[in-house]
Design an enzyme around this catalytic site. Structure first.
Site, PDB file in Angstrom:
ATOM      1  CE  LYS A 165      -3.960   1.947   2.559  1.00 28.69           C
ATOM      2  NZ  LYS A 165      -4.866   1.744   3.723  1.00 28.69           N
ATOM      3  CB  SER A 189      -8.024   3.673   2.801  1.00 25.37           C
ATOM      4  OG  SER A 189      -7.170   3.075   3.781  1.00 25.37           O
ATOM      5  CB  SER A 204      -8.409   0.767   5.804  1.00 20.50           C
ATOM      6  OG  SER A 204      -9.113   1.974   5.975  1.00 20.50           O
TER       7      SER A 204
END
Length: 520
Positions: A79, A154, A178
């Site tokens: 990420k 996210s 997330s």
């Protein structure tokens, strides 16, 4: 054999036996990214050349009989809020668009030490503030199961990359759901470890008391494989737990002990899609057939969790994001244009004369801060900074932040009491399947409420995992949420492993468009 269809654990076995090479595996996944990335949009940085170099080095060491790590030859995506020296770390924000960290995050160091093949950085909601991966400053990521829908957020890029078969493993972060929420919407397995189980050093902070790095993969066994590498004490992180890392892969395959699960019945009623509720109840039957007792439970403070979370999270975000001022690093506004505007404002101010009640414009440094932040941050990040600043301001701190901190303690105490009655909790991850792109973008409250079932685990700092357990009538994945006490990762992954032994939801794959077919 389609290598991209294999799980990480299956690939690891083939690699260990020498039946395939790391370069061969990496080429298969690189080809998959090139084929489907235009439609899905999971990556912000993709570096196939560097990935193939790493794979060739793994193959060379294997040929020479040198030891290799547990992830040797396995492609992994990271990420884009986790620091990497090789690539930019943008947090999907204009304000960090060209930021290249001078150091690797601890988890990246551990991935390198484990001989993982790092292929790139995945898209996300800006600074991890969002639940749909629509709020990136650079692109919108699409759900591989339906390209007109969101992948969740996210960590939407990380989940979509695994679901689309672009990588077998990815690393995300979870502040209020997330990892688990996109894992549920994309039909993969995602774990939020106990707070402190995985080092946060090198994770760009959103809310420091809530953030946690964790793995996403297709199966519980794959998650266990990756967690063994990521977890462990780190002296560079003051919140890191000084506990040994259990042999997760070995433990999860042990027969299930005599335990009792708590079914969160309040999460199966009003506002929850009937297909989601039915999938959870069918999952309960699977556990019952495995000899697990299930008892209905209720968390009385659950209704306060979203409000509590969004006061604490925004307050910490307001503090953490104060460092982005355009001075030390990151985006800086056009100072020449700013000076021209300042000169014009001063000319107008002077024309009003000394009797005017108007005040002279702010000093240049203050204007630099304000303009840089106004241009560099997106609308949702600005909203959360303002909410947090308000909650921390004089006269409101006790009414909002302090009160939320007390409620957080009540939530943690209620979890503690509940775990004296049951070994783990079971319920849905989200109230519905993936929603359409754009459906909630103009309604922040609706987006916030979509995290209602996941934020409690972050407030309490406990472990939680999402696993696929069904589909909606539209063919969209449904996620099963398992929550356990602190450091209960072995039990949660063991439950997930045996559930996946009895079902095939984790083996189902989305049908992606042909390479020559344009994305929606």
């Amino acid at each position: 054999m389609d290598l991209a269809s294999l799980t990480a654990s299956e690939l690891a076995q083939w690699l260990c036996r020498g039946e395939i090479g790391a370069e061969e595996v990496t080429r298969a996944f690189v080809a998959r990214v090139k084929q489907y990335e235009p439609a899905v949009g999971a990556f912000l940085t993709f570096d196939p050349e560097k990935a193939l170099e790493q794979a060739a080095e793994v193959d060379r060491r294997r040929r020479e009989g040198k030891p290799v790590g547990p992830l040797a030859g396995l492609p992994v995506a990271i990420k884009d809020n986790i620091c990497t020296t090789d690539w930019k770390t943008t947090c999907a924000s204009k304000i960090l668009a060209n930021f290249r960290p001078p150091f690797d995050a601890t988890v990246v160091c551990r991935l390198r030490a484990g001989d993982a093949v790092l292929v790139g950085k995945t898209n996300m909601d800006e600074f991890a503030m969002g639940g749909s991966t629509e709020l990136s400053a650079f692109k919108v990521t699409r759900n591989p199961w339906d390209l007109s829908r969101v992948p969740g957020g996210s960590s939407g890029g990380a989940a979509a990359a695994v679901a689309a078969g672009m990588v077998p493993l990815s690393v995300g972060s979870d502040t209020g759901g997330s990892i688990r929420q996109p894992a549920a919407l994309c039909g993969v397995t995602g774990l939020k470890p106990t707070y402190g189980r995985v080092s946060r050093f090198g994770l760009v902070a959103f809310a420091s008391s809530l953030d946690q790095i964790g793995p996403l993969a297709r199966t519980a066994e794959d998650v266990a494989l990756l967690l063994e590498v990521l977890a462990g004490h780190d002296p560079l992180d003051a919140t890191s737990a000084n506990r040994e890392v259990p042999p997760y892969r070995e433990l999860i395959q042990q027969p299930l002990p005599t335990i009792r699960l708590g079914l969160l019945v309040d999460q199966l009623g009003e506002g929850v899609d009937t297909d989601v509720a039915q999938a959870i109840r069918e999952a309960v039957k699977v556990f019952a057939n495995l000899g697990v007792e299930v008892k209905e439970v209720r968390l009385l403070h659950h209704r306060l969790a979203v409000a509590c979370y969004y006061i604490i999270a925004t307050s910490e975000a307001s503090s953490n994001l104060a460092r982005y001022d355009g001075v030390h690093y990151g985006y800086r506004c056009d100072e020449h244009r700013m000076e021209e505007q300042l000169a014009e404002e001063r000319r107008r101010w002077a024309e009003k004369g000394p009797s005017s009640v108007a005040e002279e414009p702010d000093p240049p440094m203050v204007r630099l801060y304000r303009k840089t932040r106004a241009e560099g941050f997106g609308a949702e990040v600005k909203r959360r900074i303002m909410l947090g600043t308000y909650a921390l301001s004089a006269g409101y701190y006790e009414a909002y932040y302090l009160h939320a901190a007390k409620v957080r303690r009540l939530i943690r105490e209620e979890y503690d009491r509940t775990f004296q009655e049951v070994s783990a909790l079971i319920g849905p991850v989200t109230p519905t399947g993936a929603f359409a792109i754009g459906e909630k973008i103009q309604d922040p409250l609706a987006m916030y409420l979509f995290d209602a079932f996941t934020v409690g685990a972050n407030l309490a700092g406990i472990a939680a995992v999402s696993i696929p357990c069904g589909q909606t009538r539209e063919g969209l994945p449904v996620g099963l949420h398992l929550q356990g006490p602190p450091f209960a990762e072995p039990l949660l992954l063991q439950l997930a492993y045996w559930f996946q032994r009895e079902t095939d939801w984790h083996r189902r794959r989305p049908t992606l468009p042909a390479p020559d077919k344009p994305a929606l």
